[in-house]
Design an enzyme around this catalytic site. Structure first.
Site, PDB file in Angstrom:
ATOM      1  N   GLY A   1     -10.343   0.751   7.813  1.00  0.00           N
ATOM      2  CA  GLY A   1     -10.369   1.244   6.434  1.00  0.00           C
ATOM      3  C   GLY A   1      -9.414   0.478   5.530  1.00  0.00           C
ATOM      4  O   GLY A   1      -9.792  -0.003   4.456  1.00  0.00           O
TER       5      GLY A   1
ATOM      6  N   ARG B   1       0.588   5.332   0.931  1.00  0.00           N
ATOM      7  CA  ARG B   1      -0.244   6.332   1.618  1.00  0.00           C
ATOM      8  C   ARG B   1       0.084   7.743   1.127  1.00  0.00           C
ATOM      9  O   ARG B   1       1.252   8.106   0.984  1.00  0.00           O
ATOM     10  CB  ARG B   1      -0.009   6.287   3.133  1.00  0.00           C
ATOM     11  CG  ARG B   1      -0.486   5.012   3.817  1.00  0.00           C
ATOM     12  CD  ARG B   1      -0.291   5.132   5.329  1.00  0.00           C
ATOM     13  NE  ARG B   1      -0.620   3.912   6.028  1.00  0.00           N
ATOM     14  CZ  ARG B   1      -1.834   3.580   6.455  1.00  0.00           C
ATOM     15  NH1 ARG B   1      -2.844   4.381   6.233  1.00  0.00           N
ATOM     16  NH2 ARG B   1      -2.044   2.446   7.100  1.00  0.00           N
TER      17      ARG B   1
ATOM     18  N   LYS C   1       0.829  -1.205   0.000  1.00  0.00           N
ATOM     19  CA  LYS C   1       0.000   0.000   0.000  1.00  0.00           C
ATOM     20  C   LYS C   1       0.864   1.255   0.000  1.00  0.00           C
ATOM     21  O   LYS C   1       1.956   1.284   0.548  1.00  0.00           O
ATOM     22  CB  LYS C   1      -0.938   0.004   1.209  1.00  0.00           C
ATOM     23  CG  LYS C   1      -0.248   0.014   2.568  1.00  0.00           C
ATOM     24  CD  LYS C   1      -1.246  -0.169   3.697  1.00  0.00           C
ATOM     25  CE  LYS C   1      -0.538  -0.228   5.046  1.00  0.00           C
ATOM     26  NZ  LYS C   1      -1.450  -0.545   6.140  1.00  0.00           N
TER      27      LYS C   1
END
Length: 339
Positions: free
Chosen positions: A237, A206, A204
């Site tokens: 989330g 950010r 991921k």
């Protein structure tokens, strides 16, 4: 190694059900009543915490059961003040049983002029008179090095492995363990080894804290039943988005195994409406009624593991032996598929 006089347990208000479950199991182990120490942990009208212990603890081996979960500051202060009360009452040894160690995410300086709060908390615990720490799945293993006292860090992965083998016994060859970020690979690999499953990673990126801009799946999850493994879920989330990304990349279904259910803000609503078939949490943090009432959330007990660890510490025997199936299965017969 000789044992100290008697193990005595005292609890703050952070997770009384877990503390009471531990005392029930200790009573079974020892063949005698092992209740929580008679004490009161209260607040004055201005919010100050007051502790009074009604039993003699001189020369006793004390265990304080208190996760430092939300409200973290109140629960941490309860732990410190209980420790101070026991030290001033001449307890021989004080062990803090902290199923969830708060402030663990602040374990390093991420930018200029920021604190290392986990180290500050470690200093406070030692200064209060605590001589040993027993916890589970620290967010960062290096936090053990913040202490100059023994720290026993238990792991949820052996418990998860027993549950996985029970829940997915008919499709073990379809399973794929997934780490939701690169930093959690070691934790996910541990479960993958225990259930003999392959490993994948969701990478991921950010844009800013709390917001995930992009996720990429590293590994082929096509047709797999994916098990996301992490140490904590806060607002859920990232977890829910990772589950959706896995399905978009061909996963058959997605489940999650998380050690600590912080579950802040919209977390319960997000999980209940997500594509995840199930979210499995431990009870290191006391689950709320909303969590207990969500159909796709299950809670695994940690009392059997903590009870055995407390007994081993008291007897002066190995705590790391609890990481092995031959030791763990007898105290988790239900998860292992027994009666």
């Amino acid at each position: 190694m000789p044992t100290l006089n008697e193990p005595k347990l005292i609890a703050g208000n952070a997770n009384r059900p877990l503390a009471e479950a531990i005392t029930r199991r200790m009573s079974l182990h020892r063949g005698m009543d092992q209740g929580l120490l008679d004490a009161r942990v209260e607040r004055f009208n201005d919010g100050e915490i007051f502790v009074e212990v009604y039993e003699n603890v001189r020369g006793e081996d004390m265990f304080i059961i208190q996760p430092t979960s939300n409200p973290a500051n109140d629960n941490l202060m309860e732990l410190l003040i209980i420790a101070d009360a026991l030290r001033r009452s001449s307890a021989q040894r004080i062990t803090a049983v902290i199923p969830y160690f708060g402030y663990a995410r602040q374990d390093r300086r991420t930018k200029a002029r920021t604190p290392i709060s986990a180290k500050l908390v470690a200093n406070m615990l030692v200064e209060a008179g605590i001589e040993r720490i027993l916890t589970m799945d620290l967010h960062a293993a290096q936090i053990q090095g913040f202490f100059d006292i023994p720290v026993d860090n238990l792991y949820a992965s052996p418990i998860f492995a027993l549950d996985v083998k029970n829940q997915f016994s008919d499709r073990m060859d379809e399973l794929m363990v997934v780490s939701p970020d690169v930093g959690g690979v070691a934790r996910a690999r541990e479960l993958a080894k225990r259930i003999n499953a392959p490993l994948s990673i969701v990478d991921k990126r950010r844009e800013k804290p709390g917001e995930v801009a992009e996720m990429t799946v590293i590994g082929d999850v096509t047709g797999k039943t994916c098990l996301i493994v992490d140490d904590m879920v806060d607002t859920a989330g990232t977890l829910c988005k990772a589950a959706q990304v896995l399905l978009d990349n061909g996963a058959k279904e997605v489940h999650a195994y998380i050690s600590h259910g912080v579950m802040s803000g919209p977390a319960v609503e997000r999980v209940s409406s997500s594509v995840m078939k199930s979210l499995v949490l431990t009870d290191t943090i006391q689950p709320t009624d909303a969590i207990l009432g969500t159909p796709n959330i299950r809670i695994l007990p940690t009392a059997p593991l903590f009870t055995q660890a407390i007994m081993n510490i008291w007897h002066g025997t190995s705590v790391s032996s609890l990481f092995e199936d031959k030791t763990l299965v007898p105290i988790y017969e239900t998860l292992a598929g027994g009666n």
